[in-house]
Design an enzyme around this catalytic site. Structure first.
Site, short mmCIF file in Angstrom:
data_model
loop_
_atom_site.label_atom_id
_atom_site.label_comp_id
_atom_site.label_asym_id
_atom_site.label_seq_id
_atom_site.Cartn_x
_atom_site.Cartn_y
_atom_site.Cartn_z
CB THR A 175 -1.03 -0.03 1.15
OG1 THR A 175 -2.07 0.89 0.85
CG2 THR A 175 -0.44 0.28 2.50
CB CYS B 197 -4.53 6.07 5.65
SG CYS B 197 -5.77 6.98 4.71
CG HIS C 166 -5.06 2.22 2.73
ND1 HIS C 166 -4.08 2.51 1.82
CD2 HIS C 166 -5.38 3.41 3.31
CE1 HIS C 166 -3.83 3.81 1.84
NE2 HIS C 166 -4.61 4.38 2.73
#
Lengths: 211, 166
Positions: free
Chosen positions: B23, B29, B46
């Site tokens: 990711t 995040c 995520h």
């Protein structure tokens, strides 16, 4: 509140025109500041699920300087300016009136010059919009982050994602031909601002109902 | 060559053996990584926001978007594949604060969303009794993550501060 996904083609064109007006004025301001001609691209209007924004603006591994300002007043919005990390030294040379290639260190003064650039570009962008729409727009002080592009973007997207599932982004590229320096201006209205902008466009253009 | 599996925002994926879950550019995040040692199974979400109850819209959204729904959704799916939650250990990465305005974080909340994401993810892990065995959270830098199913290691890359593993 209007979901960005409900915005039809007529207003998409109108949003594109807002990008044109704002970025045109910002480019003029920057031209005067650095004494070079600055061009703008045709703005792109993107209405996409927030999770897909990183894929669409496409810059997974790029490192950028992101200058972020929040816009208050009649049209709450976010503005993000991005410049490639590799262009920052040349860009700050231009800003400080030095020949490109003068500096090799991004010191505190140059970082502050970048923030100042954010203030100038955003200020002139917003002035043009405020005049066109007859509205009051007030920018915050700029915040700067030099980091992975998606990480820079993600703060804005996370804030938006509390409000809506889609985001509306107006992206305009500005560039200088001789040095090949370029940057991107993103205007991202808050979901609450969309109706306000549409009403203002109706008033300005005389369109009674475009759906 | 290992197979790279991309995990987008508000999404989760799993892989086995030579698979690598990736990711890109976590800012505020958070990546929640679960690993099962025996079958070398890795799952990663995520996560964007701490609390699914605070959003202002009611449309179909992925449970992986929120800290309070991601873990349960992942464990339910993995249970269907025959993996009980007792077999997993967890690592947490991300939750940075990318921008400060004149020394203040954005949004008036005393805690920034990155911090709130990390706390909310850890709270879920505690509730569901999944051991937290590693983390790299907070700070002001974005992170890209590669999660190796073969050994449960997360390789974390930053723009300015190099690489590290947890």
């Amino acid at each position: 509140m209007r979901e960005p996904s409900e915005i039809n083609a007529f207003y998409q064109d109108a949003f594109q025109e807002l990008g044109n007006i704002g970025a045109g004025n910002a480019a003029t301001a920057l031209s005067q500041l650095v004494g070079r001609t600055i061009h703008t691209s045709v703005p792109k209007v993107m209405i996409v699920p927030i999770e897909q924004v990183p894929d669409i603006v496409n810059g997974t591994d790029r490192i950028v300087a992101g200058i972020y300002l929040k816009i208050f007043g009649d049209i709450p919005a976010k503005m993000l300016l991005t410049f490639a990390h590799t262009d920052l030294l040349a860009l700050t040379d231009l800003l400080m009136g030095q020949p490109v290639g003068t500096s090799n260190l991004l010191n505190e003064m140059r970082l502050s010059a970048l923030k100042e650039l954010g203030t100038i570009l955003t200020g002139s962008f917003l002035n043009a919009l405020a005049k066109f729409l007859d509205m009051r727009l007030i920018p915050s002080v700029p915040a700067l982050a030099i980091d992975l592009f998606p990480a820079v973007l993600d703060t804005l997207l996370v804030e938006l994602s509390e409000e809506a599932r889609y985001a509306l982004l107006i992206q305009t590229e500005i560039h200088e031909t001789e040095t090949k320096l370029s940057g991107n201006i993103f205007l991202i209205p808050e979901p609450d601002a969309l109706d306000v902008i549409i009403e203002a466009i109706k008033k300005t253009t005389g369109v009674v109902d475009a759906g | 060559m290992p197979d790279k599996i991309k995990v987008g925002m508000a999404d989760w994926k799993f892989g086995r053996n030579n698979d690598v879950l990736v990711t890109f550019g976590l800012g505020s995040c958070v990546a929640l990584a679960l690993w099962e040692a025996k079958d070398k199974l890795a799952a990663m979400a995520h996560i964007m926001l701490p609390d699914s109850k605070l959003i202002r819209y009611r449309q179909e959204v992925s449970p992986a978007k929120f800290a309070d729904t991601a873990l349960t959704a992942m464990l339910e799916e993995l249970q269907k594949l025959g993996y009980n939650k007792e077999r997993f250990q967890a690592k947490v990465v991300g939750g940075a604060n990318m921008f400060t305005f004149a020394g203040k974080t954005i949004g008036g909340n005393s805690m920034n969303v990155g911090q709130r994401n990390v706390l909310a993810v850890k709270e879920e892990l505690r509730k569901l009794q999944i051991p937290l065995v590693g983390e790299d959270t907070g700070g002001t830098s974005g992170r890209s993550v590669e999660f190796y199913a073969a050994n449960g290691i997360l390789r974390i890359r930053t723009a300015m501060f190099g690489e590290k593993e947890v």
